[in-house]
Scaffold this motif. Structure first.
Motif, short mmCIF file in Angstrom:
data_model
loop_
_atom_site.label_atom_id
_atom_site.label_comp_id
_atom_site.label_asym_id
_atom_site.label_seq_id
_atom_site.Cartn_x
_atom_site.Cartn_y
_atom_site.Cartn_z
N GLU A 48 1.03 -1.43 -0.15
CA GLU A 48 0.16 0.07 0.05
C GLU A 48 0.25 1.40 -0.13
O GLU A 48 0.75 1.84 -0.29
N GLY A 49 1.83 1.56 0.56
CA GLY A 49 3.16 2.51 0.23
C GLY A 49 3.18 2.97 -0.55
O GLY A 49 3.50 3.83 -1.15
N ASP A 50 4.53 1.87 -1.39
CA ASP A 50 4.77 1.70 -2.63
C ASP A 50 3.85 2.02 -3.54
O ASP A 50 3.66 3.04 -4.70
N PHE A 51 2.45 1.72 -3.30
CA PHE A 51 1.40 1.69 -4.45
C PHE A 51 1.09 3.70 -4.21
O PHE A 51 1.25 4.37 -4.76
N TRP A 52 0.57 3.59 -2.80
CA TRP A 52 0.73 5.85 -2.77
C TRP A 52 1.95 6.74 -2.96
O TRP A 52 1.54 7.45 -3.86
N ARG A 53 3.08 6.16 -3.18
CA ARG A 53 4.37 6.86 -3.79
C ARG A 53 4.09 6.39 -5.36
O ARG A 53 4.52 7.72 -5.56
N MET A 54 3.42 5.66 -5.72
CA MET A 54 3.23 5.82 -7.09
C MET A 54 2.51 6.53 -7.69
O MET A 54 3.07 7.32 -9.01
N VAL A 55 1.24 6.64 -7.16
CA VAL A 55 0.46 7.23 -7.82
C VAL A 55 0.82 8.94 -6.90
O VAL A 55 0.58 9.97 -8.12
N TYR A 56 1.58 9.59 -6.31
CA TYR A 56 1.31 10.54 -5.47
C TYR A 56 3.00 11.11 -6.82
O TYR A 56 2.89 12.12 -7.56
N ARG A 57 3.66 10.16 -7.46
CA ARG A 57 5.09 10.78 -7.95
C ARG A 57 4.59 10.80 -9.38
O ARG A 57 4.51 12.03 -10.36
N GLU A 58 3.39 10.49 -10.02
CA GLU A 58 3.36 10.02 -11.18
C GLU A 58 2.06 11.54 -11.05
O GLU A 58 2.04 12.51 -11.97
N GLN A 59 1.79 11.58 -9.99
CA GLN A 59 0.46 12.90 -10.05
C GLN A 59 2.11 14.42 -9.72
O GLN A 59 1.43 15.47 -10.58
N ASP A 60 3.08 13.95 -9.24
CA ASP A 60 3.69 14.65 -9.62
C ASP A 60 4.06 15.70 -10.51
O ASP A 60 4.81 16.17 -11.27
N LEU A 61 4.61 14.42 -11.67
CA LEU A 61 4.85 14.30 -12.14
C LEU A 61 4.30 15.13 -14.01
O LEU A 61 4.82 15.55 -14.72
N ASN A 62 2.62 14.93 -13.96
CA ASN A 62 1.85 15.49 -14.48
C ASN A 62 0.87 15.95 -13.69
O ASN A 62 -0.66 16.03 -13.46
N PRO A 63 1.58 16.88 -12.78
CA PRO A 63 -0.02 18.36 -12.44
C PRO A 63 -1.12 18.31 -13.52
O PRO A 63 -2.12 19.10 -12.87
N SER A 64 -1.49 18.35 -14.61
CA SER A 64 -2.65 18.81 -15.35
C SER A 64 -3.81 18.32 -15.09
O SER A 64 -4.43 19.12 -15.01
N GLY A 65 -3.91 16.90 -13.92
CA GLY A 65 -5.26 17.24 -13.32
C GLY A 65 -5.41 18.06 -12.03
O GLY A 65 -6.92 17.49 -11.50
N ARG A 66 -5.08 18.19 -11.64
CA ARG A 66 -5.01 19.00 -10.67
C ARG A 66 -4.79 20.97 -10.44
O ARG A 66 -4.55 21.26 -11.41
N CYS A 67 -5.88 21.16 -9.14
CA CYS A 67 -6.25 22.55 -9.31
C CYS A 67 -4.24 23.33 -8.69
O CYS A 67 -3.81 24.12 -9.42
N CYS A 68 -3.62 22.98 -8.05
CA CYS A 68 -2.68 23.30 -7.22
C CYS A 68 -0.78 22.76 -7.72
O CYS A 68 -0.89 21.21 -8.42
#
Length: 68
Positions: A48-68
């Motif tokens: 679960e920890g590795d999964f969430w690290r992967m999710v957050y890493r992908e969000q940081d690399l592709n921030p277009s889906g977030r407002c901030c």
């Protein structure tokens, strides 16, 4: 309180709680594990920890889906 009113309130509360959990992504890891077991039987899913690290890493690399 009448039973039918209590039942409707309970169902409404459950639906609202489900919606908030889904909105926050709380069940994403569970869905990932279910997908892995169906699509890739025999493979070991991420922890679960590795999964969430992967999710957050992908969000940081592709921030277009977030407002901030």
């Amino acid at each position: 309180m009448h039973r039918s009113v209590r039942g409707r309130l309970k169902r409404g509360w459950s639906a609202a709680a489900w919606y908030v959990r889904a909105l926050l992504g709380e069940d994403r890891y569970r869905q990932y594990v279910q997908h892995q077991s169906r699509a890739h039987p025999g493979s070991v899913p991420l922890s679960e920890g590795d999964f969430w690290r992967m999710v957050y890493r992908e969000q940081d690399l592709n921030p277009s889906g977030r407002c901030c």
